[in-house]
Structures are given as C-alpha cells and as structure tokens.
Write a protein that holds these residues in place. Structure first.
Motif: not given
Length: 609
Positions: A11-16, A19-25, A197-204
């Motif tokens: 489920q963590r993959q789905f949430v991430l 988040i990765s899709y919504a949190v963008g430029l 995991y990479f695209t959602a967390l690294l920007p933070y």
C-alpha cells in the motif's frame, strides 16, 4: 479465464505513487507565485478552504471509482454507464497532450543539470561578442540568466510565425528524458512501484537541504516576511487597506483570489487526467481509499507551503543581493562624480547625501541624476514570476550568487528532474492503463511494446517544442490543452457518479468493498458543493476568455532584451480551438454514438410484423 489484475506490492507504493504524481513542478513554481500575487499569507485562507471543499472530496471520488471498478478511466466510466465512455477517452486525450509537452520541462532540466558542472556557471556572466571587444548586446540589455535561457537554451525566434529548425541539443535531452520515462514504466506497477520510492522522497531531501541553506542566506528573512505578511496585492479595493485588517479583507474580497486558489488545488492534485483512477485500479479492493485521499491531499498542500518557504528564502536573498548591488552602484557613482571620500556614503545615509548634493551642487547633480537608479527592496520582492521564468531565470540568478554555486545548481535541477519524472509516471499511467486493459490491444502487443510505442510517438511529437518557436507552442499547450477540458471532465464525473450511477448505490458498494460507511461530508461535497464550485470555475474561465478578446502571447525581442506582447496568428488560434475541442467533444460525441448504436441494435432485433 480472466487475467488477474496486477497489484501494488505494498500500500505504501500506491500512496507514494499518488504523492509523486501530485507533488510536481506546480508546487515549486506556481503556488509561491500565487502567494506573491494575492497577498502573501492571506492567500492561505482560500487555499485551505478550497482544499476541503474541492480538492480532498474529488480526490477521494476518483480513487474510490478506480478501486471499485478496477479499470482505467475508459473502462471505469463505461461500467458506470456505456454513454460515459467519452469521459474516459477525454481524460486519455488530455493526458496525451500533457505528456508530450510536460516532458520537455524534464529535457530543459537535463540541459541545465549538465551545464551545472561548469565553473563558472554558464548563466553567471554574459559571453563576449564576436570581436571580443565587449559583451553580447542582447545579454547586456537583458541579463545573463535571461540570455542563457532565451538564446542558449531555447534559441527562441522573435515570433511564433518564425518556426525555425529543431535545436539538436534540446532534442537530445528530450530523447534522454523519454528514455528515462520508458525505463520507469517498462513493466507497469512492478517497475513504477519501485521508482516511486525515489521520485516521491528525494525531492523532500533536497527541499530540506535547500531550506537549511536558504535560511542562512543574507536577506532570507526579507523574503519570508514578504510571504507571510498580508498585502493589498494586485486587487482594486485599495480603500480597505486603511483599516488594520485591510489587506486580508481586500484579497479575500477579490474573486480572482478564490478562483486561483481553487484552480491551484484542482490542478495540483491532478484531477481529471485519469491517473488517480489508474493508480487506484491496482489497489486491493478493501484498501482504505478515504485515508489515502486525506493523506495525499494534506501532504500535497503541505509541500506547496513548505516549498514556498524555501522559494521565498531564496527569493529574499536574490532581492536583497540585487538591492544592495544597486545601492553600491549608486554610491560608487556619487563618490566618483563628486570626488567624495571613500566610505563617506553608505546605504544608511544615501538619501541625506543625495539631498545635500542636490542643494549644494545642483548643476552637476542634474547631470548625474538620470544615471542614479531608484533602488527599492520592495520593488525587487514585488516582481511576480511563475513557471519556467521562476525555475530557469529567477532561481538561476539566485544560485549564481551563492557560494559553491555548482553544488546548489546540481541539487536544484536534479530535484526538478525527479519531480518531473514523478508526474510523468502518472500521466503515462493514465494512457497506458486503458490501453493495457483492452484485450484487443494486449492480444497483439506485449505491455513493454505498448509503453515503447507511447514514448516513441510522444517523443516524436514533442520535438516540435525544441524548434526555435517551440517555446511559444509549449505555452499554448500549457495554457489551453487542459484547463477547460479537465473542469468539464470532473464536472461530468461527479454528476455521473451521483445522479446517473446513483450516490446511494455507490455508497453501498463502497461500504461493502472497504467496510467503512460514507459520512455526510463526502456526500454533501460530491452531490452539491464540488459540482457547483466547478461550474463557477468553468463560467469564470469562459467569461475570461470571451472578455479577453484576441488571445495574446509573450514573445522575446532580442533587440530590446525583453518580452513583448503579440497577438496569436489565425492558425495558432485554430490549434487552440482544436486542443480544447478534441478532448471536450469526446464526451457528447461518444454518448451520441453509443445512443445511435443502441437504437440500431434495437431496430435489428425488433420482431418482423
């Protein structure tokens, strides 16, 4: 036997992924601009209200539809009603338009990332002219960062009519960007689930590093105070500013503040593209999609505010640096012109010295006066910039003045690249999921080939944006390919779910699926508040386009070193109309086609008298 639908590994993959899709430029370069334009901290009031009456309910609705129907957008809305297949097709068309131009931003990020390893940074100084007797005239009239963006990166033409050829360096960067996307989506959820995991967390991680650095920069507090202090902004209700609560009241009374808050929430979450439905379709049916919707929407909005703090700390540094540089030039000019003692003129006594010189030596002061710039920190902070202008001009101007500027440049453009790739995962999923759901297509082509064809076609079309006039076409797609279409798509979605499929029926199915009852808040938002809000936004945008008259664009004038406003030619207006119509017309045309087919079938099966 029916093929088992792939699922997320956790489920963590789905949430991430969400988040990765919504949190963008848009979180990095659109939200700070809106804060700047609509009164700083006072903009947060309508923004948060719109989050709870529009963003969160509609996000939950799309996740619930995807999880319940377990299909992509086309299949999901066809299940709700055969007449609604056009809603899914419209989502796929809009996602395709978004995909072909959005990845160009990733190509530009690659371009800047590669140049970030140079010392000095190539946008930090103007290049010498051909005779090596001075700097390039275009660069001197503009700035080194603007010159690098408009001339070295885009090699932009003076107008949209002068198309020019494909620029091979940006074209190679675009091919590289599409290769990256293909590797990330190669095996569907299996590969995407690991990449997020990479695209959602690294920007933070990068944003936290930038926040620490930003807060230690000289002038950062000026930017933060500017952000959180309510201001009259660009409204027309100046009389309210006479009272202590004037700025807040003025901006809250400005309809555009609310419209832009609603629009930012709507597009930041990526509603209507079909990406959220696609992601949710790979969920376990019993997953708590309500909890996921709340989590993703809160994280998305918190990221916008967090990114704004980072942006305004950097923005404060840039504004303070430019302000102090301006003061130093004025001080040097006065010192040299009037043979003053070094150090006698400072920033604190500059105004008194100017008054003294004007009164004691008026003739010489009148000669020097035209050369004296009016330095203002407030005017530096008031310069509102969004989109590519903020990312590739304003930020680069701030970065070039930092210590170890190469490091900060690499970090920043790597973050932009990761944010862009994360959003592309959602955009491509919105297209690929309906395609891979089709037995007709998967019966002839494996999933890897379908993904490859999508990337290849999108890359080929995207080469248009690497031409000399490509940036003008990029702006057209960015402005007109999705706005009206997505509002109409989501409006039809909410009406269809509540009044065609039936809200009570969907509520019962949702409870049976997740074991959780739908409370009054969600039902009220879906059935009444959110649709009315979307209708209001649609009416606002339609009236705005009508009142605007002839649509215009910003063209780069190399002779002046600045942007100038021009009217779109007739064929560009035709393309704009085609972009809007090609997606929105899918809804009524497919419904009409389905109705005719059903009538024909009834006619064929009718008993012969």
């Amino acid at each position: 036997m029916e093929k088992v639908r792939p699922q997320w590994g956790h489920q963590r993959q789905f949430v991430l992924a969400c988040i990765s899709y919504a949190v963008g430029l848009g979180n990095v370069w659109r939200f700070p601009y809106l804060c700047q334009l609509y009164g700083g901290g006072s903009f947060l009031v309508p923004y948060l209200i719109m989050l709870f009456v529009e963003g969160m309910p509609l996000l939950y609705m799309e996740l619930a539809v995807g999880q319940r129907m377990r299909q992509g957008s086309i299949g999901a809305w066809r299940t709700i009603s055969p007449y609604l297949s056009g809603v899914g097709i419209a989502s796929v068309v809009v996602s395709f338009f978004g995909t072909i131009y959005y990845n160009v931003i990733n190509a530009w990020s690659f371009w800047y990332l590669f140049h970030s390893f140079q010392d000095p940074l190539p946008w930090s100084v103007c290049p010498l002219n051909g005779n090596h007797t001075g700097y390039e005239e275009e660069c001197e009239k503009a700035s080194s960062t603007q010159y690098f963006w408009y001339r070295k990166t885009l090699n932009i033409s003076p107008s949209i009519q002068e198309t020019g050829g494909v620029q091979w360096e940006p074209a190679l960067c675009l091919i590289l960007a599409w290769l990256m996307v293909y590797l990330c989506i190669l095996r569907g959820t299996e590969s995407t689930g690991k990449v997020v995991y990479f695209t959602a967390l690294l920007p933070y991680c990068v944003l936290i590093i930038y926040l620490i650095r930003g807060l230690t920069l000289h002038g950062a507090t000026n930017g933060l105070m500017y952000m959180f202090t309510p201001k009259p902004g660009h409204g027309a209700l100046g009389s309210w500013a006479l009272s202590p609560a004037g700025p807040q009241v003025e901006q809250l009374a400005n309809p555009k503040t609310w419209v832009n808050a609603a629009t930012q929430i709507f597009f930041s979450l990526g509603l209507g593209f079909g990406s959220l439905i696609a992601f949710a379709s790979y969920n376990e049916p019993s997953s708590n999609c309500q909890k996921h919707a709340i989590t993703v929407s809160l994280i998305n909005s918190s990221t916008s505010i967090f990114a704004s703090i980072v942006t305004f700390s950097i923005y404060g540094f840039k504004a303070t640096f430019n302000y102090e540089s301006c003061l130093n030039k004025v001080i040097l000019l006065l010192t040299n012109s009037f043979d003053l003692e070094d150090g006698s003129v400072t920033a604190s006594n500059l105004e008194q010295v100017k008054d003294y010189l004007a009164s004691t030596d008026p003739s010489r002061y009148s000669e020097v006066f035209p050369l004296i710039k009016n330095c203002s920190l407030e005017s530096e902070l008031d310069t509102a910039v969004q989109g590519t202008g903020l990312a590739f001009i304003v930020y680069t101007e701030a970065i070039k003045n930092m210590e170890v500027s190469q490091l900060w440049s690499v970090l920043y453009f790597f973050m932009l690249l990761v944010l862009g790739i994360g959003s592309m995962l959602g955009n491509t999923a919105a297209i690929l999921t309906p395609l891979t759901d089709s037995k007709l297509i998967t019966g002839h082509l494996p999933k890897e080939a379908i993904s490859g064809l999508l990337c290849l076609i999108s890359c080929a079309v995207g080469l248009v944006f690497t031409m000399e006039a490509g940036n003008y076409w990029f702006d057209i797609f960015n402005e007109y390919a999705a706005t009206l279409s997505l509002l109409l798509i989501v409006l039809v979605e909410t009406i269809a779910l509540c009044y065609v499929y039936g809200l009570r029926r969907f509520e019962n199915e949702l409870q049976a699926m997740t074991g959780r009852a739908l409370n009054w808040y969600w039902k009220a938002m879906w059935a009444c508040v959110s649709p009315l809000l979307i209708i209001g936004l649609l009416l606002f945008y339609l009236s705005d386009y009508i009142l605007t008259g002839t649509l215009q664009y910003q063209a780069w004038d190399a002779t002046q070193g600045q942007l100038v406003t021009k009217d779109y030619p007739a064929y560009a207006l035709a393309v704009i109309g085609l972009l809007v119509a090609s997606s929105t017309m899918c809804i009524p045309l497919v419904a009409l086609g389905t109705f005719i087919m059903h009538r024909c079938k009834r006619g064929d099966t009718a008993p012969v008298a």
